[in-house]
Write an enzyme that holds these catalytic residues in place. Structure first.
Site, short mmCIF file in Angstrom:
data_model
loop_
_atom_site.label_atom_id
_atom_site.label_comp_id
_atom_site.label_asym_id
_atom_site.label_seq_id
_atom_site.Cartn_x
_atom_site.Cartn_y
_atom_site.Cartn_z
N ASN A 128 42.39 45.88 43.38
CA ASN A 128 41.31 45.00 42.92
C ASN A 128 41.03 45.24 41.44
OD1 ASN A 128 38.93 43.65 42.50
ND2 ASN A 128 37.72 44.80 43.99
N CYS A 131 36.72 42.90 40.42
CA CYS A 131 35.35 42.90 40.92
C CYS A 131 34.38 42.58 39.79
CB CYS A 131 34.98 44.24 41.54
SG CYS A 131 33.27 44.23 42.14
#
Lengths: 303, 256
Positions: A128, A131
Site C-alpha cells: 500500500n 493510504c
C-alpha cells in the site's frame, strides 16, 4: 467452477473476487457469516511495523453512493499480526491470502515484508503506497514515481512471493507510477485506493471527520477506478487487480473488460456483509447473459 | 449477526423529534439489552445503527417464541437526512442486521440496579429493565431530558413497576436539572448508563460503585470490520460496535 477461474501473478484463483484490505479485517468476522473459502482470496488489514491506533474519531462520513474514511491504518503491528491474527485467519481461510503492508519509510516496508515472508499462507504482497490518511507515509510513496520505485525495489529484494503495488488515484498520471513499479520488478498493480475527499457538518461549520480529510470509496468511485484500470492496463504488461466501488457481478465483468485479471470488493462489504458471496453466486448467470464462456476470456477486451 | 427483512408495523412520533419504530421479523439474534440493529435505507450508502429499546418474541400466526419471529422496537431521534427519510416510512420492508454489539451484562446487577438514560440514550433501558425484573431485581431508572416534550419511556417503565425519576433541564417535568443531579443519593448495587458523551462524563463523577456505560460513535459497518469507531480503553483499543457499545466503567479512559 472452471469458467470463473482466473490467474493472478501465477497463482490460480477459483474466481476473480478478492475482498479488499481494510474492509475484511483478518477474515474471521466474515467467517462467522459465511464460508469465506468461496472467495478468490482476500487482502488482510494493512499491516505496519509498529502498532497504530490511527486517527481520532469521528473517522467515518457518508456521501451519495459512498463513504469517506480516515481510519489511518489502525493495526496491531506486524509482530502481533504474526502471533495472533494469522493463526486465527488460518483456521477460517485455507487459500493463499494477500498480505497488505504499509510503512512510513522504504525501510519499514522492507522490514514488514521480510517479517511476513516466512508465512506460508501469504500468496501475494499487496504494498500500500496509497493510504491518504497518514502523514509522512502511505500515499507519499505512491505520488512520486521515484519513491514508488524505491519501495518496490526494497520489497522485491526480500521476497520471492509476487509483489503487487497498490496505487493511489490522487495523482496526475497513474500510468507513470505504474510503469516505475513495473520497471523495478513489481509482479502486479492494484488500483485504486481511495480518493481524497471531505464533508463539512452544516450545523457546526466544521469538517465531519476529525482528521479533516479522508478517502472516498463505494459505488461513487467506480467509473473513476474503471478509467484508471483501463489506462494502466494499456501502459503496463503485468497483471492488474481492479478495485473501487464494485457492488455487483456486472461491475466485476466491466472491471475485467477494462483490463483487470482479478478484482477487489471493498466498501460494499461494510454495508452489505454478504456482497462477495452474492457476487460470486451471480457471476455464472451474468456470464450467460452476456454470452461469455470463461471469465478470463474478457480480460482487457475494452483495450 | 443476521441479515433479514423486517416489516414496518408502526413508525410514529412519540416525543419531540423522536420516533418509535416497530419492526416484525426474525428477532432470534437479539439476545441482550443494549444491543443494536443496523438498518439499510434506500438511497443512503451507510446503514443506520439504532439501539434496541424492546423486543417481543413470538405471537404471529400462532408462532411461539421458539420460531424466532417477533417484534423489535427501536426509538430514534431525527438527527440528519437518513433518520429524516426513515421517519417518513409508514409501511413496507427494511433490510436489517440484527444481533450487533455486546449489550449490558445483567448478571452483575445485584438486587437494586440503577438505570440512567440521557435523552434518546434512554431507549435501551426498557428491555434492560424488563430483563432485570425477570431475574428478580428491583431496578430504579433516572432519565434526563432537556424538557418535558422530549420525555420518553416513563409510562413503559412505570408499567413494569420500575421506580422512575425524570429530570429535565428546564424543569418542565420532574426534577429540574440533569440526570447527574437527579441520581445523587439513590442507593444501588450496580449501574447501567447510556447517553451522550458529556452526560456520561458528568454522571461518572457523581456515581459510586461499579457499572457499565454504553457509547455512541459514527460507524461504518457496525460489526467490527472497518474499525471506524475505535476507542482507547485501559484494555487496549476497542471497537465501539463490536467490543462495545457497552464498556465496564473500569476500562474506560475518561478525558476531562
Amino acid at each position: 467452477m472452471e469458467r470463473l477461474k482466473t490467474t493472478l501473478c501465477g497463482i490460480e484463483l477459483d474466481n476473480p473476487v478478492i475482498a479488499a484490505s481494510g474492509t475484511f479485517g483478518y477474515g474471521y468476522e466474515f467467517a462467522e457469516l459465511y464460508d469465506i473459502n468461496i472467495l478468490g482470496s482476500f487482502s488482510f488489514k494493512g499491516t505496519t511495523k509498529d502498532p497504530r491506533y490511527g486517527n481520532p474519531t469521528p473517522r467515518i462520513a457518508e456521501c451519495a453512493s459512498g463513504m469517506i474514511n480516515s481510519v489511518g491504518l489502525q493495526n496491531p503491528g506486524v509482530d502481533k499480526v504474526i502471533e495472533e491474527e494469522l493463526p486465527k485467519l488460518k483456521k477460517c481461510f485455507h487459500k493463499p491470502v494477500m498480505a497488505n503492508i504499509s510503512g512510513f519509510s522504504a525501510e519499514e516496508y522492507e522490514y514488514v515484508a521480510e517479517r511476513l515472508n516466512a508465512e506460508d499462507q501469504i500468496g501475494w504482497f499487496e504494498v500500500n503506497i496509497s493510504c491518504p490518511n497518514v502523514h509522512g507515509g502511505g500515499m507519499g510513496f505512491g505520488t512520486d514515481p521515484h519513491m514508488a520505485a524505491e519501495v518496490t525495489k526494497r520489497v522485491r529484494k526480500v521476497t520471492n512471493k509476487p509483489v503487487i503495488m497498490k496505487l493511489t488515484p490522487n495523482v496526475t498520471d497513474i500510468t507513470e507510477i505504474a510503469k516505475a513499479c513495473e520497471a523495478e520488478g513489481a509482479d502486479g498493480i492494484s488500483l485504486i485506493n481511495t480518493i481524497m475527499a471531505m464533508r463539512i457538518d452544516l450545523r457546526t461549520g466544521r469538517p465531519v471527520l476529525r482528521n479533516g480529510t479522508g478517502g472516498l470509496s463505494g459505488p461513487a468511485v467506480f467509473p473513476v477506478a474503471l478509467r484508471m484500470v483501463w489506462q494502466t492496463a494499456k501502459a503496463v504488461s503485468i497483471p492488474i487487480v481492479g478495485l473501487g466501488g464494485i457492488s455487483s457481478a456486472e461491475d466485476v465483468i466491466e472491471m475485467m473488460m477494462a483490463g483487470a485479471s482479478a478484482v477487489e470488493v471493498g466498501a460494499c462489504n461494510l454495508t452489505e456483509p454478504f456482497i462477495c458471496k452474492r457476487i460470486i453466486e451471480e457471476l455464472p448467470e451474468k456470464l450467460d447473459k452476456y454470452g461469455i464462456k470463461n471469465i478470463r476470456d474478457i480480460i482487457g477486451s475494452a483495450l | 449477526m443476521k441479515e433479514s427483512i423486517f416489516e414496518i408495523l408502526n413508525n410514529t412520533e412519540i416525543a419531540d423529534n423522536v420516533y418509535r419504530l416497530d419492526l416484525k421479523g426474525d428477532v432470534s439474534e437479539i439476545v441482550r439489552p443494549g444491543q443494536f440493529i443496523n438498518i439499510a435505507l434506500e438511497g443512503f450508502f451507510l446503514r443506520r445503527p439504532i439501539s434496541v429499546s424492546n423486543v417481543y418474541r413470538g405471537g404471529f400466526d400462532n408462532a411461539g417464541p421458539e420460531s424466532g419471529q417477533g417484534v423489535v422496537t427501536v426509538l430514534y431521534k431525527v438527527a440528519g437526512k437518513g433518520t429524516e427519510y426513515l421517519s417518513g416510512l409508514k409501511d413496507g420492508m427494511l433490510n436489517v442486521l440484527t444481533g450487533l454489539g455486546n449489550g449490558f451484562d445483567i448478571s452483575k446487577a445485584g438486587s437494586r440496579p440503577l438505570l440512567i438514560g440521557g435523552g434518546i440514550g434512554s431507549a435501551p433501558m426498557h428491555m434492560l429493565a424488563a430483563e432485570l425484573i425477570k431475574k428478580g431485581a428491583a431496578p430504579t431508572a433516572v432519565l434526563g431530558f432537556r424538557g418535558s416534550r422530549e420525555v420518553i419511556l416513563e409510562a413503559e417503565l412505570n408499567k413494569l413497576g420500575v421506580r422512575t425519576v425524570i429530570a429535565t433541564m428546564d424543569g418542565s417535568k420532574g426534577i429540574k436539572g440533569t440526570a447527574a443531579d437527579a441520581l445523587k443519593g439513590i442507593d444501588h448495587t450496580y449501574f447501567y448508563a447510556c447517553g451522550p458523551m458529556p452526560m456520561l462524563n458528568s454522571i461518572r463523577k457523581v456515581l459510586e460503585g461499579d457499572g457499565e456505560y454504553s457509547f455512541e460513535e459514527r460507524m461504518g459497518c457496525g460489526f467490527g470490520a472497518c474499525v471506524g469507531c475505535s476507542m482507547e480503553t485501559k484494555n487496549g483499543v476497542k471497537r465501539v460496535c463490536k467490543d462495545g457499545p457497552v464498556f465496564s466503567g473500569k476500562e474506560i479512559i475518561w478525558k476531562d
